[in-house]
Motif scaffolding. Sequence first.
Motif, short mmCIF file in Angstrom:
data_model
loop_
_atom_site.label_atom_id
_atom_site.label_comp_id
_atom_site.label_asym_id
_atom_site.label_seq_id
_atom_site.Cartn_x
_atom_site.Cartn_y
_atom_site.Cartn_z
N HIS A 77 0.85 -1.20 0.00
CA HIS A 77 0.00 0.00 0.00
C HIS A 77 0.88 1.25 0.00
CE1 HIS A 77 -3.17 2.82 0.86
NE2 HIS A 77 -2.52 3.24 1.93
N GLU A 78 0.75 2.04 -1.04
CA GLU A 78 1.48 3.29 -1.09
C GLU A 78 0.60 4.41 -0.56
OE1 GLU A 78 3.21 4.28 -4.80
OE2 GLU A 78 4.18 2.32 -5.06
N ARG A 79 1.17 5.18 0.36
CA ARG A 79 0.38 6.27 0.95
C ARG A 79 0.11 7.36 -0.07
NH1 ARG A 79 2.43 8.63 6.46
NH2 ARG A 79 4.31 8.98 5.26
N THR A 80 -1.10 7.83 -0.05
CA THR A 80 -1.46 8.94 -0.94
C THR A 80 -0.92 10.24 -0.34
OG1 THR A 80 -3.55 9.39 0.20
CG2 THR A 80 -3.59 7.76 -1.60
N ARG A 81 -0.90 11.26 -1.16
CA ARG A 81 -0.46 12.58 -0.69
C ARG A 81 -1.37 13.08 0.43
NH1 ARG A 81 2.19 16.34 1.01
NH2 ARG A 81 2.27 18.40 0.09
N GLN A 95 -2.94 11.21 2.62
CA GLN A 95 -2.59 10.48 3.85
C GLN A 95 -1.31 11.01 4.46
OE1 GLN A 95 -2.72 6.58 2.02
NE2 GLN A 95 -4.59 6.01 3.12
N GLU A 96 -0.33 11.30 3.61
CA GLU A 96 0.92 11.89 4.10
C GLU A 96 0.65 13.23 4.78
OE1 GLU A 96 3.44 12.27 0.73
OE2 GLU A 96 4.29 10.25 0.91
N GLU A 154 -4.35 18.63 -1.24
CA GLU A 154 -4.62 17.19 -1.32
C GLU A 154 -5.59 16.73 -0.24
OE1 GLU A 154 -1.70 18.56 -1.85
OE2 GLU A 154 -1.43 17.99 -3.94
N PHE A 195 -9.49 15.39 -0.73
CA PHE A 195 -10.00 14.14 -0.16
C PHE A 195 -11.33 14.36 0.54
CE2 PHE A 195 -10.47 11.77 3.84
CZ PHE A 195 -10.72 10.51 3.33
N SER A 246 -14.59 12.75 -1.31
CA SER A 246 -15.01 11.50 -0.67
C SER A 246 -16.46 11.61 -0.20
CB SER A 246 -14.11 11.20 0.54
OG SER A 246 -14.37 12.14 1.58
#
Length: 563
Positions: free
Chosen positions: A7-11, A13-14, A477, A481, A485
């Motif tokens: 799982h690569e963190r999205t921007r 999430q970062e 970002e 979201f 969402s």
Amino acid sequence: MNKKPLHERTRAQESSNAIERMYITMRHLFNRGFYKPMGVSGETLREALLLLRPEIYGSIGEEKAELNGLLYVIDRLPYGIEECSYINLTSDEGYGSSHFKPIIPEKRRRNCYRIDEEQMNIEITRGRSEIYDILTHLTFLFIESHKISKRVVINEKGDTTRDWVKLEKAVLSSKKLTQPEREVAISHTANILGRTFNEITEVYRDFSSKKHPERFLNIIYWLGKLAIEEVVNNKKRAVTFSPVLRERLGHHIHGEIWANNIKEVLKKHNLLHRNIHIISANMHSVMNTIYAPKALKNLVAKNDIFDVYEALSNNDNKSLRNKVTNEALKNGMLFIEDASGTNINVQIFDTATIDFSHSDLKIDLDFIKEEKPLIFVMDYAFGEQAYETIDEFLKPFKVEDSKIKMNVDSVSIMGKAGILKGGKGDIMIPSAHIFEGTADNYPIKNRLSVKDLEGQGVDVYKGAMITVLGTSLQNKEILKFFHNSTWNVIGLEMEGAHYQKAIQAASKVRGNINSKVKVRYAYYASDNPLETGSTLASGGLGTSGVRPTYLITRTILEKIFNK
């Protein structure tokens, strides 16, 4: 054997993680009592802010200097802070009665005191939100200052570039700069900042004042000078928190004084038992809406009422403003200037004594005569301060041996907010407030609707609002979201969840006020962080904010003035 994809963190999430780290770090540093922003103790804050890269701080993550963000921050910090190595955050500790002259930032109501050449004290009376606001702004300043030092220091001895020498000469000169000299200094400064001559020239005047026309040069020089001192001589700047501030914070000391002062005024004027309608707004729109038709009847007769409001919003029309204020003070308005340190002034409007014969609002005069609603207008709170002040005001008032419950019929919140769907000047009607960084959410039965405000020349949107921790603790970002969402967020602001938390506690849990208290929330858009150039740092609303402000004000008042 199937391998699970990493799982690569999205921007987003970062960014969320960066906000959480900043929030935790700031609380830790506050409890610790001090830190060095460009030292090890400030490293987490710097890294998190650079990871977050809020829109408000523009090019903070790039080598070139950020100009609009710098202007935004400088307007909200005390004059001369760039010259100070020691910044001390204090409570209200008596400096107001000393020889120190208060320095009030251009766009933040807070008292600051220059103690000596090296130290600036900033008085914190508005809660944790104010601390988060200041620390993020200071972190931005320190990061920008080190960009300057990196560009001008050429060796370990501390030798500097020719551009820096020329800037220093211009700043330290006791002579007033001529236009050619100013342009020479701007040219060198542009090289230092990695910006064009034209870019510097465009913002130069925004930083200037009559007393300090070369303020921009002064800011850049001192930011760079102190950064050079840190790099070359290891003289680290420090931020400290006074023991009294750490002891008092979170105990509603200023909010309690504020609320009790107001209740004493209500008691003095025999108004404690009246139906109270709280409005959180500015100090002019309610007053102008009620009194301008009578105070300026000739002007109102010849012009659209919104043109009159626009004229009253112009700083050059002081005589018009004074006419309205004088009419208000003679005809039913009490003004309570803050003496608690909250910096929240209050207006009380006694409808039983107001002459509505000239009003253009829809008013049920029989209802007014029978109910005599009392309108309580409080100036804007700042972040968490919204909870502190409303929570204290909604508590029963002790009079001798008895407690008098506040007869609050409605609470209306009109505020500025960032919009995620639409543009500056549009209106948002929240259906819920979501508290950033937590799962806390506050659905509301909003007595204002899209129908109440649509069709009047302003776009109106309805949906959830996110209550952010600070003006700079978000970026595109994370906002995308929330907007895209299922949260369906239409805007962001700083006080909504705090207000609603206090209202719900008082009405649903403590039983201090009517459980069926009416709530009304509406916000007008001051910026759109998802659009380039439409962040808070890009400038104010100007006259585009007049119509939505007064549309909301008029709608709230008509709700109060009718059954």
